[in-house]
Design a protein around this motif. Sequence first.
Motif, PDB file in Angstrom:
ATOM      1  N   SER A 113      42.770 -52.018   9.612  1.00  0.00           N
ATOM      2  CA  SER A 113      42.749 -53.309   9.164  1.00  0.00           C
ATOM      3  C   SER A 113      41.531 -53.910   9.960  1.00  0.00           C
ATOM      4  O   SER A 113      40.208 -53.859   9.748  1.00  0.00           O
ATOM      5  CB  SER A 113      43.693 -54.723   9.203  1.00  0.00           C
ATOM      6  OG  SER A 113      44.569 -54.417   8.207  1.00  0.00           O
TER       7      SER A 113
ATOM      8  N   LEU B  83      39.116 -52.329  11.486  1.00  0.00           N
ATOM      9  CA  LEU B  83      38.439 -51.087  11.968  1.00  0.00           C
ATOM     10  C   LEU B  83      37.537 -51.035  10.067  1.00  0.00           C
ATOM     11  O   LEU B  83      36.443 -51.551  10.031  1.00  0.00           O
ATOM     12  CB  LEU B  83      38.645 -49.651  11.788  1.00  0.00           C
ATOM     13  CG  LEU B  83      39.270 -48.501  12.737  1.00  0.00           C
ATOM     14  CD1 LEU B  83      39.699 -47.525  12.620  1.00  0.00           C
ATOM     15  CD2 LEU B  83      37.921 -48.599  13.841  1.00  0.00           C
ATOM     16  N   MET B  84      38.459 -52.233   9.642  1.00  0.00           N
ATOM     17  CA  MET B  84      37.979 -52.303   8.359  1.00  0.00           C
ATOM     18  C   MET B  84      36.583 -54.140   8.477  1.00  0.00           C
ATOM     19  O   MET B  84      35.996 -53.924   7.611  1.00  0.00           O
ATOM     20  CB  MET B  84      38.611 -52.548   7.384  1.00  0.00           C
ATOM     21  CG  MET B  84      39.092 -51.333   6.242  1.00  0.00           C
ATOM     22  SD  MET B  84      37.695 -50.566   5.662  1.00  0.00           S
ATOM     23  CE  MET B  84      37.195 -51.158   4.573  1.00  0.00           C
TER      24      MET B  84
ATOM     25  N   VAL C 127      35.104 -54.602  11.161  1.00  0.00           N
ATOM     26  CA  VAL C 127      34.292 -53.915  11.722  1.00  0.00           C
ATOM     27  C   VAL C 127      33.214 -53.745  11.275  1.00  0.00           C
ATOM     28  O   VAL C 127      32.474 -53.696  10.745  1.00  0.00           O
ATOM     29  CB  VAL C 127      34.738 -53.795  12.599  1.00  0.00           C
ATOM     30  CG1 VAL C 127      33.045 -52.536  13.626  1.00  0.00           C
ATOM     31  CG2 VAL C 127      35.591 -53.941  14.141  1.00  0.00           C
ATOM     32  N   THR C 128      33.831 -52.386  10.153  1.00  0.00           N
ATOM     33  CA  THR C 128      32.801 -51.723   9.434  1.00  0.00           C
ATOM     34  C   THR C 128      32.104 -52.970   8.393  1.00  0.00           C
ATOM     35  O   THR C 128      30.996 -52.850   7.856  1.00  0.00           O
ATOM     36  CB  THR C 128      33.590 -50.985   8.027  1.00  0.00           C
ATOM     37  OG1 THR C 128      33.839 -49.949   9.427  1.00  0.00           O
ATOM     38  CG2 THR C 128      32.648 -49.811   7.177  1.00  0.00           C
ATOM     39  N   CYS C 129      32.912 -53.908   8.061  1.00  0.00           N
ATOM     40  CA  CYS C 129      32.382 -54.462   6.767  1.00  0.00           C
ATOM     41  C   CYS C 129      31.744 -56.046   6.902  1.00  0.00           C
ATOM     42  O   CYS C 129      30.489 -55.865   6.478  1.00  0.00           O
ATOM     43  CB  CYS C 129      34.193 -54.996   6.165  1.00  0.00           C
ATOM     44  SG  CYS C 129      35.046 -53.775   4.597  1.00  0.00           S
TER      45      CYS C 129
ATOM     46  N   ALA D 152      29.569 -55.574  10.136  1.00  0.00           N
ATOM     47  CA  ALA D 152      28.611 -54.689  10.475  1.00  0.00           C
ATOM     48  C   ALA D 152      27.599 -54.568   8.526  1.00  0.00           C
ATOM     49  O   ALA D 152      26.521 -54.432   8.914  1.00  0.00           O
ATOM     50  CB  ALA D 152      28.727 -53.596  11.071  1.00  0.00           C
ATOM     51  N   THR D 153      28.276 -54.378   7.609  1.00  0.00           N
ATOM     52  CA  THR D 153      28.115 -54.273   6.036  1.00  0.00           C
ATOM     53  C   THR D 153      27.334 -54.887   5.391  1.00  0.00           C
ATOM     54  O   THR D 153      26.291 -55.109   5.768  1.00  0.00           O
ATOM     55  CB  THR D 153      28.932 -53.225   5.923  1.00  0.00           C
ATOM     56  OG1 THR D 153      29.170 -51.823   6.403  1.00  0.00           O
ATOM     57  CG2 THR D 153      27.893 -52.967   4.391  1.00  0.00           C
ATOM     58  N   TRP D 154      27.454 -56.581   5.845  1.00  0.00           N
ATOM     59  CA  TRP D 154      27.648 -57.643   5.841  1.00  0.00           C
ATOM     60  C   TRP D 154      26.452 -58.282   6.201  1.00  0.00           C
ATOM     61  O   TRP D 154      25.408 -58.568   5.733  1.00  0.00           O
ATOM     62  CB  TRP D 154      29.157 -58.387   5.621  1.00  0.00           C
ATOM     63  CG  TRP D 154      28.103 -59.924   4.864  1.00  0.00           C
ATOM     64  CD1 TRP D 154      27.685 -59.884   4.279  1.00  0.00           C
ATOM     65  CD2 TRP D 154      29.319 -60.392   5.607  1.00  0.00           C
ATOM     66  NE1 TRP D 154      27.097 -61.570   3.708  1.00  0.00           N
ATOM     67  CE2 TRP D 154      29.025 -62.427   4.974  1.00  0.00           C
ATOM     68  CE3 TRP D 154      30.882 -61.673   6.459  1.00  0.00           C
ATOM     69  CZ2 TRP D 154      29.590 -63.315   4.599  1.00  0.00           C
ATOM     70  CZ3 TRP D 154      31.037 -61.917   6.166  1.00  0.00           C
ATOM     71  CH2 TRP D 154      30.761 -63.698   5.404  1.00  0.00           C
TER      72      TRP D 154
ATOM     73  N   SER E  12      23.118 -55.959   5.104  1.00  0.00           N
ATOM     74  CA  SER E  12      23.067 -55.210   3.454  1.00  0.00           C
ATOM     75  C   SER E  12      22.732 -57.154   3.698  1.00  0.00           C
ATOM     76  O   SER E  12      21.706 -57.761   2.665  1.00  0.00           O
ATOM     77  CB  SER E  12      23.740 -55.195   2.921  1.00  0.00           C
ATOM     78  OG  SER E  12      24.917 -56.290   3.280  1.00  0.00           O
TER      79      SER E  12
ATOM     80  N   ALA F 174      30.788 -56.508   1.055  1.00  0.00           N
ATOM     81  CA  ALA F 174      31.272 -56.421   2.362  1.00  0.00           C
ATOM     82  C   ALA F 174      31.624 -57.768   2.889  1.00  0.00           C
ATOM     83  O   ALA F 174      32.281 -57.330   3.021  1.00  0.00           O
ATOM     84  CB  ALA F 174      30.118 -55.609   2.788  1.00  0.00           C
TER      85      ALA F 174
ATOM     86  N   LEU G 164      36.050 -57.945   3.555  1.00  0.00           N
ATOM     87  CA  LEU G 164      36.054 -58.524   5.096  1.00  0.00           C
ATOM     88  C   LEU G 164      37.003 -59.410   5.181  1.00  0.00           C
ATOM     89  O   LEU G 164      37.896 -59.280   5.939  1.00  0.00           O
ATOM     90  CB  LEU G 164      34.559 -58.999   6.157  1.00  0.00           C
ATOM     91  CG  LEU G 164      34.657 -59.937   6.862  1.00  0.00           C
ATOM     92  CD1 LEU G 164      34.839 -58.508   7.700  1.00  0.00           C
ATOM     93  CD2 LEU G 164      33.617 -60.788   7.593  1.00  0.00           C
TER      94      LEU G 164
END
Length: 122
Positions: A65, A67-68, A70-72, A74-76, A79, A91, A95
Amino acid sequence: MAKTIAQASDNTAGFPVGEGGSGTPDGMRLRSLLPLVGPDFGAVGGSSQLRAIVGALLTYGLIISVLMVVTCGATWAISSSNGSWHAASKAKTGLFVALGGAALTGAALAWANWLLDVGAQL
């Protein structure tokens, strides 16, 4: 004096009829039934092993969770800065789902520990 089933025709349960004539046993309360009804916690062994397994699985869930998140996140951010509003929307949804998953996973760990503690006290 209490009547028996042979003496009272309105008693179909076989209990002595009390003063009220209800056919229920005299002095029988819910507390006297509690020792007779209940789960057998001795049949389920290894609650310490179960606690360790649940704790390990929920730890992995929390790590995924985070990691998701952080990834979402950053993607948000990327983008949104590039003007891709559709990817930013996806994203953002990811998140919020990851935050909800982290909250539910943390709550599940606390709930599982509480249930194991309550089960040991019964």
